[in-house]
Design an enzyme around this catalytic site. Structure first.
Site, mmCIF file in Angstrom:
data_model
loop_
_atom_site.group_PDB
_atom_site.id
_atom_site.type_symbol
_atom_site.label_atom_id
_atom_site.label_comp_id
_atom_site.label_asym_id
_atom_site.label_seq_id
_atom_site.Cartn_x
_atom_site.Cartn_y
_atom_site.Cartn_z
ATOM 1 C CG ASN A 59 36.072 63.266 21.636
ATOM 2 O OD1 ASN A 59 34.991 62.693 21.044
ATOM 3 N ND2 ASN A 59 36.751 64.073 20.952
ATOM 4 C CB SER B 273 31.596 53.588 18.776
ATOM 5 O OG SER B 273 30.931 53.605 17.260
ATOM 6 C CE1 TYR C 54 36.583 54.397 16.474
ATOM 7 C CE2 TYR C 54 34.534 53.357 16.250
ATOM 8 C CZ TYR C 54 35.068 54.250 16.755
ATOM 9 O OH TYR C 54 34.592 55.500 16.974
#
Length: 242
Positions: free
Chosen positions: A80, A132, A144
């Site tokens: 995570n 994501s 990201y």
């Protein structure tokens, strides 16, 4: 007895946000949970907190060996830990690119590599990593998005490599979940967290944004025997958004 009674679960980035909610969920279901995070003993009152920088492969290997020795096994890994360093491509520094890739992708590699040693030896294990919705592309998040897309490819590959040893490897890809990280994204785009949540909710089929506990519940499912024949998958948690 809960689904994870007798199991040892490692949650990286477990001191806050989705990670902290995931720690709570596994503990409620009977697991012994190890929280791995930067300065974890200072940032959480959890009884099994381990300080570790996931970008440091040697430190990760040492901590995972210590967790297995302290608790007798290592049954579940939840990757995570993550950071953001958002900017448009033409303004993104190499340091910001490298930092996000190092934590969000290389950190997952280090943890999977450390965990699989114990899981292969015991011929069982579950790995769930946080991808994501940004893996599909997100303005201002080239670093990201690339890292989160890499997690999906890494997940599919490790499922092939580790499956013969009884290890399931999956990922979840949350959409907008209310956390400090998404609050920071709202500010970055010139909004407030409340206004941005309303905007996202309006274009989401379920007409609301998600909560950390809703991600934790899916992670727990993928780590349980209820998902014993699920591997190599990325499950999107986004209220039906396309």
């Amino acid at each position: 007895m809960g689904r994870f009674t007798g199991k040892v679960v490692v949650v990286t980035g477990g001191a806050q946000g989705i990670g902290a909610e995931t720690v709570r969920r596994f503990a409620e279901e009977g697991a012994t949970v190890a929280v791995v995070d930067l300065d974890a003993p200072e940032r959480t009152d959890h009884p099994h907190a381990y300080d570790c920088d996931v970008t440091d492969a040697a430190a990760v290997a040492e901590v995972f060996d210590r967790i297995a020795a302290d608790h007798g096994s290592l049954d579940v890994l939840v990757n995570n830990a993550g950071i953001t360093r958002d900017n448009l491509l033409f303004k993104m520094s190499e340091d910001d690119w490298d930092a996000v890739i190092a934590v969000n992708l290389s950190g997952v590699f280090h943890c999977c590599q450390a965990a699989q040693k114990h899981m292969v030896a015991q011929r069982s294990g579950k790995i769930v990593s946080l991808s994501s919705r940004s893996a599909l592309g997100a303005r201002g998040q080239a670093n990201y998005a690339a890292a989160k897309a890499g997690i999906q490819a890494l997940t599919a590959t490790l499922a092939i490599e580790l499956g013969p040893f009884g290890i399931n490897v999956n990922a979840v890809a949350p959409g907008y979940i209310i956390t400090a990280m998404t609050d920071a994204t709202a500010v970055r785009v010139g909004s407030t967290p409340e206004d941005y949540q309303r905007e996202v909710a309006a274009r989401t089929p379920l007409r609301r944004v998600g909560r950390p506990e809703e991600v934790a519940s899916v992670i727990a499912f993928l780590a349980s025997e209820d998902a014993s024949y699920v591997s190599g998958q990325t499950l999107h948690i986004n209220g039906g958004a396309r």
